[in-house]
Design a protein around this motif. Structure first.
Motif, short mmCIF file in Angstrom:
data_model
loop_
_atom_site.label_atom_id
_atom_site.label_comp_id
_atom_site.label_asym_id
_atom_site.label_seq_id
_atom_site.Cartn_x
_atom_site.Cartn_y
_atom_site.Cartn_z
N ILE A 156 0.86 -1.18 0.00
CA ILE A 156 0.00 0.00 0.00
C ILE A 156 0.90 1.23 0.00
O ILE A 156 1.87 1.30 0.76
CB ILE A 156 -0.91 0.03 1.24
N THR A 157 0.59 2.19 -0.86
CA THR A 157 1.38 3.42 -0.87
C THR A 157 0.52 4.63 -0.54
O THR A 157 -0.67 4.67 -0.87
CB THR A 157 2.04 3.68 -2.24
N ALA A 158 1.13 5.60 0.13
CA ALA A 158 0.55 6.94 0.26
C ALA A 158 1.16 7.72 -0.89
O ALA A 158 2.35 8.04 -0.88
CB ALA A 158 0.92 7.56 1.60
N GLN A 159 0.36 8.02 -1.90
CA GLN A 159 0.90 8.49 -3.17
C GLN A 159 -0.08 9.44 -3.84
O GLN A 159 -1.30 9.31 -3.68
CB GLN A 159 1.16 7.27 -4.07
N ASN A 160 0.46 10.42 -4.56
CA ASN A 160 -0.35 11.30 -5.38
C ASN A 160 0.44 11.64 -6.64
O ASN A 160 1.45 10.99 -6.93
CB ASN A 160 -0.78 12.55 -4.60
N THR A 161 0.01 12.63 -7.40
CA THR A 161 0.71 12.97 -8.63
C THR A 161 2.06 13.63 -8.37
O THR A 161 2.87 13.77 -9.29
CB THR A 161 -0.14 13.90 -9.53
N LEU A 162 2.31 14.02 -7.12
CA LEU A 162 3.57 14.68 -6.76
C LEU A 162 4.65 13.69 -6.32
O LEU A 162 5.83 14.04 -6.30
CB LEU A 162 3.32 15.70 -5.65
N GLY A 163 4.24 12.48 -5.96
CA GLY A 163 5.23 11.49 -5.54
C GLY A 163 4.67 10.49 -4.56
O GLY A 163 3.47 10.47 -4.26
N VAL A 164 5.57 9.64 -4.05
CA VAL A 164 5.21 8.63 -3.05
C VAL A 164 5.69 9.11 -1.70
O VAL A 164 6.89 9.35 -1.49
CB VAL A 164 5.86 7.26 -3.37
N GLN A 165 4.77 9.26 -0.74
CA GLN A 165 5.11 9.78 0.57
C GLN A 165 5.40 8.68 1.59
O GLN A 165 6.19 8.86 2.51
CB GLN A 165 4.00 10.68 1.11
N ASP A 166 4.79 7.53 1.41
CA ASP A 166 5.00 6.42 2.36
C ASP A 166 4.51 5.13 1.72
O ASP A 166 3.76 5.16 0.73
CB ASP A 166 4.25 6.69 3.67
N SER A 167 4.93 4.01 2.30
CA SER A 167 4.45 2.72 1.79
C SER A 167 4.50 1.68 2.90
O SER A 167 5.24 1.82 3.88
CB SER A 167 5.30 2.25 0.60
N LEU A 168 3.72 0.64 2.72
CA LEU A 168 3.66 -0.45 3.69
C LEU A 168 3.47 -1.75 2.94
O LEU A 168 2.55 -1.89 2.13
CB LEU A 168 2.48 -0.24 4.66
N ASN A 169 4.35 -2.72 3.19
CA ASN A 169 4.24 -4.02 2.54
C ASN A 169 3.20 -4.88 3.26
O ASN A 169 3.10 -4.87 4.49
CB ASN A 169 5.58 -4.74 2.55
N ILE A 170 2.44 -5.63 2.50
CA ILE A 170 1.42 -6.53 3.04
C ILE A 170 2.10 -7.80 3.56
O ILE A 170 3.00 -8.34 2.91
CB ILE A 170 0.39 -6.88 1.96
N PRO A 171 1.71 -8.30 4.73
CA PRO A 171 2.31 -9.54 5.25
C PRO A 171 2.14 -10.71 4.27
O PRO A 171 1.12 -10.82 3.58
CB PRO A 171 1.53 -9.80 6.54
N VAL A 172 3.14 -11.58 4.25
CA VAL A 172 3.12 -12.73 3.34
C VAL A 172 1.88 -13.59 3.57
O VAL A 172 1.29 -14.11 2.61
CB VAL A 172 4.41 -13.56 3.53
N SER A 173 1.49 -13.75 4.81
CA SER A 173 0.31 -14.58 5.10
C SER A 173 -0.94 -14.04 4.41
O SER A 173 -1.79 -14.82 3.94
CB SER A 173 0.07 -14.65 6.61
N LEU A 174 -1.06 -12.72 4.32
CA LEU A 174 -2.23 -12.12 3.68
C LEU A 174 -2.10 -12.17 2.16
O LEU A 174 -3.12 -12.30 1.45
CB LEU A 174 -2.42 -10.69 4.16
N ILE A 175 -0.89 -12.08 1.64
CA ILE A 175 -0.69 -12.26 0.19
C ILE A 175 -1.12 -13.67 -0.19
O ILE A 175 -1.87 -13.87 -1.16
CB ILE A 175 0.78 -12.01 -0.20
N ASN A 176 -0.68 -14.66 0.58
CA ASN A 176 -1.07 -16.04 0.32
C ASN A 176 -2.59 -16.21 0.39
O ASN A 176 -3.19 -16.90 -0.44
CB ASN A 176 -0.41 -16.98 1.33
N ALA A 177 -3.20 -15.59 1.39
CA ALA A 177 -4.65 -15.71 1.57
C ALA A 177 -5.40 -15.10 0.39
O ALA A 177 -6.44 -15.64 -0.04
CB ALA A 177 -5.07 -15.05 2.87
N GLN A 178 -4.91 -13.99 -0.13
CA GLN A 178 -5.55 -13.36 -1.29
C GLN A 178 -5.50 -14.29 -2.51
O GLN A 178 -6.51 -14.46 -3.22
CB GLN A 178 -4.88 -12.03 -1.62
N PHE A 179 -4.34 -14.87 -2.77
CA PHE A 179 -4.22 -15.82 -3.89
C PHE A 179 -5.19 -16.98 -3.72
O PHE A 179 -5.92 -17.36 -4.66
CB PHE A 179 -2.79 -16.35 -3.99
N SER A 180 -5.22 -17.57 -2.53
CA SER A 180 -6.09 -18.73 -2.28
C SER A 180 -7.56 -18.36 -2.47
O SER A 180 -8.34 -19.13 -3.06
CB SER A 180 -5.86 -19.26 -0.87
#
Length: 270
Positions: free
Chosen positions: A42-66
């Motif tokens: 997830i990024t905090a982002q607009n047309t001026l740039g990227v202000q912050d970001s957060l990676n999703i936990p692997v367990s939730l990435i796996n759950a989304q695929f499943s």
């Protein structure tokens, strides 16, 4: 009720809506394809740039695929921002697990505003593990330079770089030429059967190109999901991108987004 082609987006979210998963969804919607998604970051982002970001936990990435593959009939998929080596490795494992064959890899490394979107230690993983799974890889010139490890200065360099990327495992390669300073934009395409050609168009002078790579790869994925050949999908994707840039919209105060409504003109072509 109509049956529609279903596709999967594997990428990061752009809160400004111009790139990332949001651009992918808009593109696929305009192309008449139903989009599902696995959010990797997830990024905090607009047309001026990227202000912050957060990676999703692997367990939730796996759950989304499943969750997706338990319900949907995915015909093609694309990757975008994959954040870091851990996330990328997780994505690779799921691509293999769920036998995703019609995969478009957009090797997102740097945002339009200059923010880094892929850690250095993930680049080796991308080259060794993700590219061999790709049906099509769609780097721009800076990304292609990172992948092959040297500067690309001329037409011959572009052609040789495409061959090197293909040798890494990607069956088909399109190197986008939008980052050079020439009056005409030339994208080089190298197909699995060794057919090669340039796709060329007049450069549109604008700073409203945020999400160009996402839009191209999503349009290509949409055409693949509807059963079109690789060459047909690439030609279609480039047509969509050109149109969405040409008929731009005024949104934000920096690198503005494309006009995804313009892509609807081509929906009946795929």
């Amino acid at each position: 009720m109509n049956n529609v082609a279903e596709a999967l987006i594997i990428a990061g979210s752009d809160s400004g809506g111009g790139a990332g998963v949001q651009a992918d969804i808009k593109t696929m919607q305009a192309c008449g394809v139903y989009s599902t998604n696995v959010i990797v970051a997830i990024t905090a982002q607009n047309t001026l740039g990227v202000q912050d970001s957060l990676n999703i936990p692997v367990s939730l990435i796996n759950a989304q695929f499943s969750s997706i593959f338990a319900d949907f009939n995915i015909k093609a998929a694309k990757t975008g921002m994959l954040a870091d080596r851990v996330s990328l490795t997780c994505v690779v494992e799921n691509i293999i697990k769920f036998k995703i064959n019609r995969l478009v890899v957009d090797p997102v490394m740097v945002a339009k505003g200059g923010a880094k979107l892929l850690n250095d230690d993930a680049i080796v993983t991308l080259k060794k593990q993700l590219l061999p799974l790709a049906l099509i890889t769609t780097p721009n010139l800076p990304e292609a330079q990172v992948i092959v490890g040297h500067k690309i200065s001329n037409q011959n360099d572009i052609m040789q770089a495409a061959k090197k990327i293909q040798a890494m495992g990607s069956k088909n390669v399109i190197i986008k030429g939008g980052h050079d300073d020439k009056k005409r934009v030339r994208d080089f395409v190298l197909l699995e059967n060794q057919k090669q050609f340039f796709l060329e168009s007049e450069r549109i002078e604008t700073n409203r190109t945020h999400g160009t790579g996402d839009t191209l790869s999503s349009a290509i994925t949409s055409a693949l999901a509807k059963g079109h050949s690789v060459e047909e999908a690439i030609r279609f994707g480039r047509k969509v991108v050109t149109k969405t840039i040409e008929f731009g919209i005024i949104v934000g105060h920096g690198h503005g987004p494309l006009n995804h409504w313009a892509a609807e003109e081509f929906r009946d072509e795929i």
